[in-house]
Design an enzyme around this catalytic site. Structure first.
Site, PDB file in Angstrom:
ATOM      1  N   SER A  63     -65.141 -14.578  -3.780  1.00  0.00           N
ATOM      2  CA  SER A  63     -65.067 -13.759  -2.566  1.00  0.00           C
ATOM      3  C   SER A  63     -65.862 -14.437  -1.457  1.00  0.00           C
ATOM      4  O   SER A  63     -66.966 -14.940  -1.700  1.00  0.00           O
ATOM      5  CB  SER A  63     -65.659 -12.367  -2.815  1.00  0.00           C
ATOM      6  N   CYS A  76     -78.279 -15.896  -1.923  1.00  0.00           N
ATOM      7  CA  CYS A  76     -77.335 -15.543  -2.990  1.00  0.00           C
ATOM      8  C   CYS A  76     -76.964 -16.822  -3.743  1.00  0.00           C
ATOM      9  O   CYS A  76     -77.441 -17.901  -3.430  1.00  0.00           O
ATOM     10  CB  CYS A  76     -76.094 -14.881  -2.392  1.00  0.00           C
ATOM     11  N   CYS A  78     -73.725 -17.818  -4.065  1.00  0.00           N
ATOM     12  CA  CYS A  78     -72.305 -18.080  -3.781  1.00  0.00           C
ATOM     13  C   CYS A  78     -71.975 -19.551  -3.528  1.00  0.00           C
ATOM     14  O   CYS A  78     -71.009 -20.083  -4.087  1.00  0.00           O
ATOM     15  CB  CYS A  78     -71.855 -17.248  -2.589  1.00  0.00           C
ATOM     16  N   GLN A  81     -72.173 -21.543  -6.625  1.00  0.00           N
ATOM     17  CA  GLN A  81     -71.072 -21.193  -7.542  1.00  0.00           C
ATOM     18  C   GLN A  81     -69.758 -21.814  -7.082  1.00  0.00           C
ATOM     19  O   GLN A  81     -68.969 -22.286  -7.907  1.00  0.00           O
ATOM     20  CB  GLN A  81     -70.916 -19.672  -7.625  1.00  0.00           C
ATOM     21  N   THR A 125     -79.911  -5.084  -3.049  1.00  0.00           N
ATOM     22  CA  THR A 125     -78.561  -5.339  -2.525  1.00  0.00           C
ATOM     23  C   THR A 125     -77.628  -4.129  -2.676  1.00  0.00           C
ATOM     24  O   THR A 125     -76.783  -3.863  -1.813  1.00  0.00           O
ATOM     25  CB  THR A 125     -77.959  -6.615  -3.170  1.00  0.00           C
ATOM     26  N   ASP A 137     -69.881  -2.020  -4.368  1.00  0.00           N
ATOM     27  CA  ASP A 137     -68.933  -3.141  -4.359  1.00  0.00           C
ATOM     28  C   ASP A 137     -67.581  -2.614  -3.907  1.00  0.00           C
ATOM     29  O   ASP A 137     -66.944  -1.839  -4.636  1.00  0.00           O
ATOM     30  CB  ASP A 137     -68.850  -3.765  -5.762  1.00  0.00           C
ATOM     31  N   ARG A 139     -64.833  -4.295  -3.241  1.00  0.00           N
ATOM     32  CA  ARG A 139     -63.766  -5.306  -3.345  1.00  0.00           C
ATOM     33  C   ARG A 139     -62.563  -4.824  -4.139  1.00  0.00           C
ATOM     34  O   ARG A 139     -62.647  -3.903  -4.929  1.00  0.00           O
ATOM     35  CB  ARG A 139     -64.317  -6.577  -3.988  1.00  0.00           C
ATOM     36  N   THR A 160     -66.976 -16.665 -14.264  1.00  0.00           N
ATOM     37  CA  THR A 160     -67.631 -15.523 -13.634  1.00  0.00           C
ATOM     38  C   THR A 160     -68.743 -15.007 -14.529  1.00  0.00           C
ATOM     39  O   THR A 160     -68.743 -15.271 -15.744  1.00  0.00           O
ATOM     40  CB  THR A 160     -66.615 -14.384 -13.381  1.00  0.00           C
TER      41      THR A 160
END
Ligand SMILES: Nc1nc2c(ncn2[C@@H]2O[C@H](COP(=O)(O)OP(=O)(O)OP(=O)(O)O)[C@@H](O)[C@H]2O)c(=O)[nH]1
Ligand SMILES: [Zn+2]
Length: 229
Positions: A63, A76, A78, A81, A125, A137, A139, A160
């Site tokens: 994402s 983070c 991200c 990753q 968060t 979340d 999403r 993941t």
């Protein structure tokens, strides 16, 4: 009154647009682009190798995180990753990364920055999202299905740590044949964020060991500006 053909045709979830070669430091991927008619958002996939063999495909569903993916944010995991996933796909010579434009776990970039500000005032968060009136979340992964169908992919080895992502893919009919952990980049800035992901969002990853915590304590986060500018 007679219904027109257009009125009878359900709007498509996602329209395939185009593709091009995308050389990266790790491999030459093919970049594919779609447009989501309902929102106008442009979603992407980076594909490598023969994906149509029927063998489960090494896959990352990522994402958008502009701050982490592009601006090198250490808040983070991200960016690391994203890089780790592309590197791994390149090592195998086969795989796909879906880049979904659901920034900030679906609340958008400006709201994510608002959430970061609340985190600087002490919220974690999840609490920050809730204080802003959003779900923890927000999403949705339904677009993954048409994106994967484009390549005939029915089964993936998903990189993941997020169990909700695995459930979401299984629910839309994509088989997650294997979970491949994607553990990267714990540091003094993102440690509590990662701990909250583990404690409140169910992510599968170990907290820092006592030794690691001692090492990380040597790297103090820079102080955020205290003015309300
Ligand atoms: N609202 C909010 N979003 C955040 C925060 N930190 C990162 N994000 C967003 O969280 C999302 C992270 O997505 P992914 O990389 O798919 O990670 P994940 O769902 O944690 O699961 P993994 O597959 O284990 O990485 C991105 O959309 C980021 O923009 C935060 O503090 N608040
Ligand atoms: Zn991020």
């Amino acid at each position: 009154m007679q219904a027109t053909a257009a009125a009878l045709t359900p709007p498509s979830l996602l329209d395939y647009a185009t593709s091009c070669a995308l050389p990266t430091p790790w491999a030459q991927f093919t970049l594919h682009a779609w447009v989501e008619p309902a929102t106008g958002k442009e979603h992407l996939a980076m594909a490598l190798g023969d994906l149509s063999t029927g063998e489960p495909v090494l896959a990352r569903v990522h994402s958008e995180c502009l701050t982490g993916d592009v601006m090198f944010s250490q808040r983070c995991d991200c960016g690391a990753q994203l890089e780790g996933a592309l590197q791994r796909i390149a090592e195998e010579g086969r795989g796909i990364l879906l880049y979904l434009r659901q920034e900030g776990r679906g609340i958008g970039l400006v709201n994510k920055i608002r959430a970061y500000r609340l985190q600087e005032a002490g919220a974690d968060t999840v609490e920050a999202n809730l204080q802003l009136g959003f779900h923890a979340d927000a999403r949705n992964y339904e677009l993954c299905r048409p994106m994967l169908e484009q390549f005939g992919i029915k089964s993936v080895r998903l990189m993941t740590n997020n169990p909700r992502k695995i459930d979401a893919l299984n629910r839309i009919g994509v088989t997650v044949a294997e979970r491949v952990p994607l553990l990267v980049n714990r540091n003094a800035y993102n440690n509590s964020y990662l701990n909250t992901k583990q404690a409140k969002l169910g992510h599968m990853m170990a907290p820092l060991t006592a030794v690691e915590q001692g090492e990380q304590a040597l790297v103090e986060p820079a102080k955020a500006p205290s003015s309300a500018s």
